[in-house]
Design a protein around this motif. Sequence first.
Motif, short mmCIF file in Angstrom:
data_model
loop_
_atom_site.label_atom_id
_atom_site.label_comp_id
_atom_site.label_asym_id
_atom_site.label_seq_id
_atom_site.Cartn_x
_atom_site.Cartn_y
_atom_site.Cartn_z
N ARG A 2 48.39 42.58 40.90
CA ARG A 2 47.35 42.41 42.05
C ARG A 2 45.93 42.21 41.69
O ARG A 2 45.57 42.48 40.53
CB ARG A 2 47.60 43.74 42.82
CG ARG A 2 48.97 44.05 43.37
CD ARG A 2 49.15 45.66 44.08
NE ARG A 2 48.43 46.39 42.92
CZ ARG A 2 48.14 47.70 43.28
NH1 ARG A 2 48.15 47.99 44.81
NH2 ARG A 2 47.76 48.50 42.32
N THR A 4 41.76 41.17 43.66
CA THR A 4 41.17 40.59 44.85
C THR A 4 40.85 39.47 44.85
O THR A 4 40.48 38.52 43.88
CB THR A 4 39.71 41.41 44.83
OG1 THR A 4 38.84 41.25 43.78
CG2 THR A 4 39.92 42.97 45.03
N ARG A 13 41.09 39.96 50.31
CA ARG A 13 42.59 40.59 50.33
C ARG A 13 43.03 40.85 49.10
O ARG A 13 42.41 40.49 47.81
CB ARG A 13 43.71 39.22 50.91
CG ARG A 13 43.22 39.08 52.50
CD ARG A 13 44.36 37.93 52.76
NE ARG A 13 43.46 37.19 53.94
CZ ARG A 13 44.57 36.19 54.39
NH1 ARG A 13 45.42 35.79 53.80
NH2 ARG A 13 43.78 35.52 55.45
N ILE A 14 43.91 41.95 48.72
CA ILE A 14 44.51 42.09 47.46
C ILE A 14 45.90 41.41 47.47
O ILE A 14 46.95 41.59 48.25
CB ILE A 14 44.85 43.62 47.52
CG1 ILE A 14 43.51 44.47 47.77
CG2 ILE A 14 45.37 43.81 46.22
CD1 ILE A 14 42.55 44.38 46.90
N GLN A 16 49.16 39.01 45.22
CA GLN A 16 49.66 39.24 44.09
C GLN A 16 49.25 37.65 43.33
O GLN A 16 49.19 36.71 44.08
CB GLN A 16 51.21 38.85 44.28
CG GLN A 16 51.89 40.41 44.97
CD GLN A 16 51.91 41.15 43.70
OE1 GLN A 16 51.89 40.85 42.51
NE2 GLN A 16 51.71 42.46 43.99
N GLU A 120 44.33 44.33 38.31
CA GLU A 120 45.05 45.11 37.49
C GLU A 120 44.85 44.60 35.88
O GLU A 120 44.99 45.40 34.91
CB GLU A 120 46.45 45.21 37.70
CG GLU A 120 46.68 45.73 39.10
CD GLU A 120 48.16 45.87 39.62
OE1 GLU A 120 48.71 46.96 39.84
OE2 GLU A 120 48.93 44.60 39.50
N ASP A 322 41.28 53.21 44.74
CA ASP A 322 42.18 52.21 43.72
C ASP A 322 42.09 50.79 44.49
O ASP A 322 41.24 50.64 45.46
CB ASP A 322 43.59 52.84 43.68
CG ASP A 322 44.18 52.99 45.25
OD1 ASP A 322 43.50 52.38 46.16
OD2 ASP A 322 45.25 53.42 45.37
N GLU A 324 43.92 49.49 46.56
CA GLU A 324 44.35 49.40 47.85
C GLU A 324 43.25 49.83 48.78
O GLU A 324 43.31 49.72 49.97
CB GLU A 324 45.67 50.18 48.07
CG GLU A 324 46.89 49.86 47.32
CD GLU A 324 47.25 48.27 47.69
OE1 GLU A 324 46.92 47.96 49.06
OE2 GLU A 324 47.66 47.64 46.99
N GLY A 325 42.21 50.64 48.15
CA GLY A 325 41.14 51.09 49.00
C GLY A 325 40.02 50.33 49.02
O GLY A 325 38.86 50.72 49.64
N TYR A 326 40.15 49.18 48.26
CA TYR A 326 39.20 48.29 48.08
C TYR A 326 38.45 47.70 49.26
O TYR A 326 37.13 47.70 49.46
CB TYR A 326 39.36 47.03 47.16
CG TYR A 326 38.37 46.06 47.24
CD1 TYR A 326 37.54 45.90 45.97
CD2 TYR A 326 38.51 44.77 48.07
CE1 TYR A 326 36.67 44.83 45.97
CE2 TYR A 326 37.53 43.76 47.76
CZ TYR A 326 36.45 43.80 46.74
OH TYR A 326 35.69 42.72 46.54
#
Length: 340
Positions: A2, A4, A13-14, A16, A120, A322, A324-326
């Motif tokens: 993952r 940004t 967006r986050i 792949q 990541e 994390d 997901e909280g970006y």
Amino acid sequence: MRATVYHNKFDVRIDQVPDPQIKEPTDAIIRVTHACICGSDLWPYRGLDQYQEGWRLGHEFMGIVEEVGKEVKTVKKGDRVISPFTFSDGSCEFCHKGLYTSCIHGGFWGGANNDGGQAEAMRVPLADGTLVVVPPETSNDEKLLKSILPLTDVMGTGHHAAVAAGVRQGSTAAIVGDGAVGLCGVLAAKRLGASRIIMLGHQPERLKIAKEFGATDIVEARGDDAVKQVQEMTKGGADATLECVGTKAAMDMAIDITRPGGGVGYVGAPHGSEQLNFSRLFLHNISMRGGIAPVRAYLPVLLKDVLAGKLDPAPVLNMTVDLEGYLLAMLLWISARPSR
């Protein structure tokens, strides 16, 4: 993995994305453990920079080395490393001068062609000239790691502003802008020996941190009123002014509050500040130095001070999420950071 990814104005967006791989023998692969959202990330997020769909974000990070190319010599698998916000070979003409941001083989994280730090993992080109190894005893000390993380950009940039402005022992320094760079500029001015440090800003929580960092005076007025207040309280202006925003209003203010014969250290990314008051600069022999901070040149000495407990910029980091909280963090920040 993952990461940004920019899609459009107010649309990050986050996603792949492919896992990073060694492409050159001078590369390293880093598992990112800590990263920041920089104030300059808000420019493309607001649509004020020419970002394109699919470009990656993030330039303030540190992590663990997972793999190195066959020519990498100064870092190895398992090392914890910190990176400046640009990569460089460490061996060209400009790197030898300490101007790593002008490396003829270097570049910037993110964008169209390079991995971004808000991910990541990432590929680090020119690993030997870019990465700095953090002592292994820090690896499980989250408090210390939080103090180290700002060295990737904002602490080094604030330090660059103070150096460029000519902050010296016993001088009066003024800082324009109460963002993370400006707050780190307070730390830098104190570290370089300024006896009086004036912070110009408007955010109560940040001004509180400025005082904790060593600001002796706070100016919350704006525009001409702020200039008048600084001129009166210093009887002619600050010896050294750190411009940490980049807008025309901030640059004009920095020039106007600087004492004849003094200096302005500018590090705010320029947005509309191309037309400056050169008449005042000329008539009062005010010097201007600065630009994009060669953070790699400052990393070793600043890291040494953090490890010794002499420098702690951690309070500029006031929210931890994390990946997901970006997006939540971006929305909260932009709501608390109105356009100047």
